[in-house]
Write a protein that holds these residues in place. Sequence first.
Motif, PDB file in Angstrom:
ATOM      1  N   THR A 199      60.020 106.705  85.894  1.00 25.71           N
ATOM      2  CA  THR A 199      59.876 106.013  86.829  1.00 25.71           C
ATOM      3  C   THR A 199      58.829 105.668  86.420  1.00 25.71           C
ATOM      4  OG1 THR A 199      58.798 107.656  88.342  1.00 25.71           O
ATOM      5  CG2 THR A 199      61.261 106.755  88.393  1.00 25.71           C
ATOM      6  N   PHE A 200      57.807 104.700  86.801  1.00 23.58           N
ATOM      7  CA  PHE A 200      56.533 104.346  86.111  1.00 23.58           C
ATOM      8  C   PHE A 200      55.613 104.383  86.464  1.00 23.58           C
ATOM      9  CE2 PHE A 200      52.620 101.682  87.090  1.00 23.58           C
ATOM     10  CZ  PHE A 200      52.794 100.970  86.110  1.00 23.58           C
ATOM     11  N   ALA A 201      55.039 104.729  85.068  1.00 26.04           N
ATOM     12  CA  ALA A 201      53.660 105.393  84.602  1.00 26.04           C
ATOM     13  C   ALA A 201      54.540 106.995  84.172  1.00 26.04           C
ATOM     14  CB  ALA A 201      52.833 105.514  85.358  1.00 26.04           C
ATOM     15  N   GLN A 202      56.131 107.529  84.533  1.00 32.11           N
ATOM     16  CA  GLN A 202      56.465 108.929  83.932  1.00 32.11           C
ATOM     17  C   GLN A 202      54.911 109.902  84.789  1.00 32.11           C
ATOM     18  OE1 GLN A 202      56.998 107.042  80.305  1.00 32.11           O
ATOM     19  NE2 GLN A 202      58.687 108.609  79.737  1.00 32.11           N
ATOM     20  N   SER A 223      54.460  94.174  75.629  1.00 34.18           N
ATOM     21  CA  SER A 223      54.793  95.106  76.454  1.00 34.18           C
ATOM     22  C   SER A 223      55.323  96.725  76.471  1.00 34.18           C
ATOM     23  CB  SER A 223      55.653  94.372  77.899  1.00 34.18           C
ATOM     24  OG  SER A 223      54.883  93.394  78.269  1.00 34.18           O
ATOM     25  N   ALA A 224      55.673  96.560  74.895  1.00 35.58           N
ATOM     26  CA  ALA A 224      56.011  97.569  74.223  1.00 35.58           C
ATOM     27  C   ALA A 224      56.390  98.794  74.380  1.00 35.58           C
ATOM     28  CB  ALA A 224      56.872  97.219  72.648  1.00 35.58           C
ATOM     29  N   LYS A 225      54.769  98.912  74.609  1.00 35.17           N
ATOM     30  CA  LYS A 225      54.193 100.657  75.477  1.00 35.17           C
ATOM     31  C   LYS A 225      53.131 100.436  76.538  1.00 35.17           C
ATOM     32  CE  LYS A 225      53.376 101.315  70.299  1.00 35.17           C
ATOM     33  NZ  LYS A 225      52.627 101.764  68.580  1.00 35.17           N
ATOM     34  N   LEU A 226      53.910 100.122  77.249  1.00 35.53           N
ATOM     35  CA  LEU A 226      53.404 100.335  78.560  1.00 35.53           C
ATOM     36  C   LEU A 226      54.167 101.718  79.393  1.00 35.53           C
ATOM     37  CD1 LEU A 226      53.165  96.814  79.991  1.00 35.53           C
ATOM     38  CD2 LEU A 226      51.079  98.105  79.669  1.00 35.53           C
ATOM     39  N   PRO A 227      54.068 102.265  80.042  1.00 34.39           N
ATOM     40  CA  PRO A 227      53.728 103.477  80.328  1.00 34.39           C
ATOM     41  C   PRO A 227      55.326 103.093  81.641  1.00 34.39           C
ATOM     42  CG  PRO A 227      51.834 103.861  80.155  1.00 34.39           C
ATOM     43  CD  PRO A 227      52.284 102.512  80.204  1.00 34.39           C
ATOM     44  N   GLY A 228      56.281 103.274  81.843  1.00 37.71           N
ATOM     45  CA  GLY A 228      57.184 103.054  82.773  1.00 37.71           C
ATOM     46  C   GLY A 228      58.077 101.968  81.956  1.00 37.71           C
ATOM     47  N   ARG A 250      71.743 101.077  88.022  1.00 43.85           N
ATOM     48  CA  ARG A 250      72.698 102.201  89.008  1.00 43.85           C
ATOM     49  C   ARG A 250      71.266 102.555  89.508  1.00 43.85           C
ATOM     50  NH1 ARG A 250      76.014 105.144  90.557  1.00 43.85           N
ATOM     51  NH2 ARG A 250      76.063 104.538  92.428  1.00 43.85           N
ATOM     52  N   HIS A 251      69.676 102.417  88.592  1.00 36.87           N
ATOM     53  CA  HIS A 251      68.560 103.400  88.455  1.00 36.87           C
ATOM     54  C   HIS A 251      67.711 102.330  88.829  1.00 36.87           C
ATOM     55  CE1 HIS A 251      71.702 106.144  88.394  1.00 36.87           C
ATOM     56  NE2 HIS A 251      70.675 107.601  89.136  1.00 36.87           N
ATOM     57  N   PRO A 252      67.392 101.183  89.972  1.00 35.23           N
ATOM     58  CA  PRO A 252      66.408 100.885  88.866  1.00 35.23           C
ATOM     59  C   PRO A 252      64.990 101.469  89.433  1.00 35.23           C
ATOM     60  CG  PRO A 252      67.555 100.101  91.467  1.00 35.23           C
ATOM     61  CD  PRO A 252      67.908 100.804  90.858  1.00 35.23           C
ATOM     62  N   ALA A 253      64.735 101.839  90.261  1.00 39.95           N
ATOM     63  CA  ALA A 253      63.794 102.934  89.948  1.00 39.95           C
ATOM     64  C   ALA A 253      63.030 103.069  88.723  1.00 39.95           C
ATOM     65  CB  ALA A 253      63.575 103.589  90.730  1.00 39.95           C
ATOM     66  N   SER A 254      64.300 103.701  87.804  1.00 39.11           N
ATOM     67  CA  SER A 254      62.997 103.954  86.512  1.00 39.11           C
ATOM     68  C   SER A 254      64.605 102.775  86.039  1.00 39.11           C
ATOM     69  CB  SER A 254      63.933 105.485  86.389  1.00 39.11           C
ATOM     70  OG  SER A 254      65.025 105.622  86.359  1.00 39.11           O
TER      71      SER A 254
END
Length: 505
Positions: free
Chosen positions: A367-370, A13-18, A301-305
């Motif tokens: 954030t996910f998929a940046q 999973s190291a290179k998955l976006p986000g 404190r920023h779980p979205a990212s």
Amino acid sequence: MASENSKQFWKRSAKLPGSIQPVYGAQHPPLDPRLTKHFLRERSRGGAVPLKNKKASSFHEFARNTSDAWDIGDDEEEDLSSPAFQTLNSKVALATAAQVLENHSKLRVKPERSQSTTADVPANYKVIKSSSDAQLSRNSSGTCLRNPLHKQQSLPLRPIIPLVARISDQNASGAPPMTVREKTRLEKFRQLLSSHNTDLDELRKCSWPGVPREVRPVTWRLLSGYLPANTERRALTLQRKREEYFGFIEQYYDSRNEEHHQDTYRQIHIDIPRTNPLIPLFQQPLVQEIFERILFIWAIRHPASGYVQGINDLVTPFFVVFLSEYVEEDVENFDVTNLSQDILRSIEADSFWCMSKLLDGIQDNYTFAQPGIQKKVRALEELVSRIDEQVHRHFRKYEVEYLQFAFRWMNNLLMRELPLRCTIRLWDTYQSEPEGFSHFHLYVCAAFLIKWRKEILDEEDFQGLLMLLQNLPTIHWGNEEIGLLLAEAYRLKYMFADAPNHYRR
């Protein structure tokens, strides 16, 4: 078994976006032993390093044939003490580098260039194309001619950083440290900062061409929105925010050992030693502990990212600027153990809050998929196709995608491309620009790319272009170069920001 599955998942999973993903490439990455081992194996089979029959057609193919030395520490299963690694020595490295240079130069030779004469070149002048060529010339003749900076090309071998790279060297052109004009500007800043209510619009206007070192810490706090404009409220605000930060430390930092936070803390722990590895300040254990706390508290404190590789770089300018408030000499070699605990706590808390303010404006980059980065890279491609179609077509011809080099430019805000002193100067302007980090940065990247148009057009294969774009020779840059870059970026913004019909095809 669970730990083994976790480890395998990490690697898959190291290179998955986000996810916690690698953003590789030091400005001058060190020699990778595994890459050299590959060349040695090929030489033993065929007697020479084979040339590719065709150009690399994709970034994945390029990535398979090159690697980043920062990858070495990630693979815990590799044994660097094996005999194969021990056989690597300076003679082998030099011979391999010479072979790579020779092969790459053959690829770049055009028929018409081979017919050129040396009539226009003085007899006592020799153009040396790279630092490696310079080293080879020095070894063969005992002397080395100084070559102009614009003739140099950076290669994957990391050179020794000269004294001109010091953070305190704010102007590479050799100008006096404090001119009459600079003294006048400093006095203007002091008047603004000491007024009962600082005029932030006027402060931004004064800060755009750069902030004097003496007043940069308080100016950055004000421009970040961390410090109020009213002078009477500043001391109380600083005390309250610093206490709040260390309240987060007491409340959350011990949770780094909990299972659901281990991956985040592990990646932060790996990335911290990689942060500006050539500057001794950031290799001190106490400084690395400070960075770990800042990054871990921000991540939870920023779980979205969460934490994404590259965020670690964004702490360093704030840390250096707030450290310079208490240190007169060159901070890059300063031993922070000489400072009191209270001062270190103030620097740490201020760095955390100012970094948080910065990231609040560009959080969609992480954030996910940046999506923020992907949108900016597409905008950069559109912009370059308008301002320099020849460069754009050159990338198309050799199948270079903008995402392959500009992802890092957006993710790290050009911090891997510029010396730290240049980043600090650049951020003076970013903080004085409305949406400087999220919007104006796009035009800086476009101006930065076009700055190297001659070198880009001279490269005629995929690998040569990627190596150039990931190792641009900016180590000698100072205020003068950044000032020209920002002026061009402002011109581009003025022309294209409010002209959508000119911006898109």
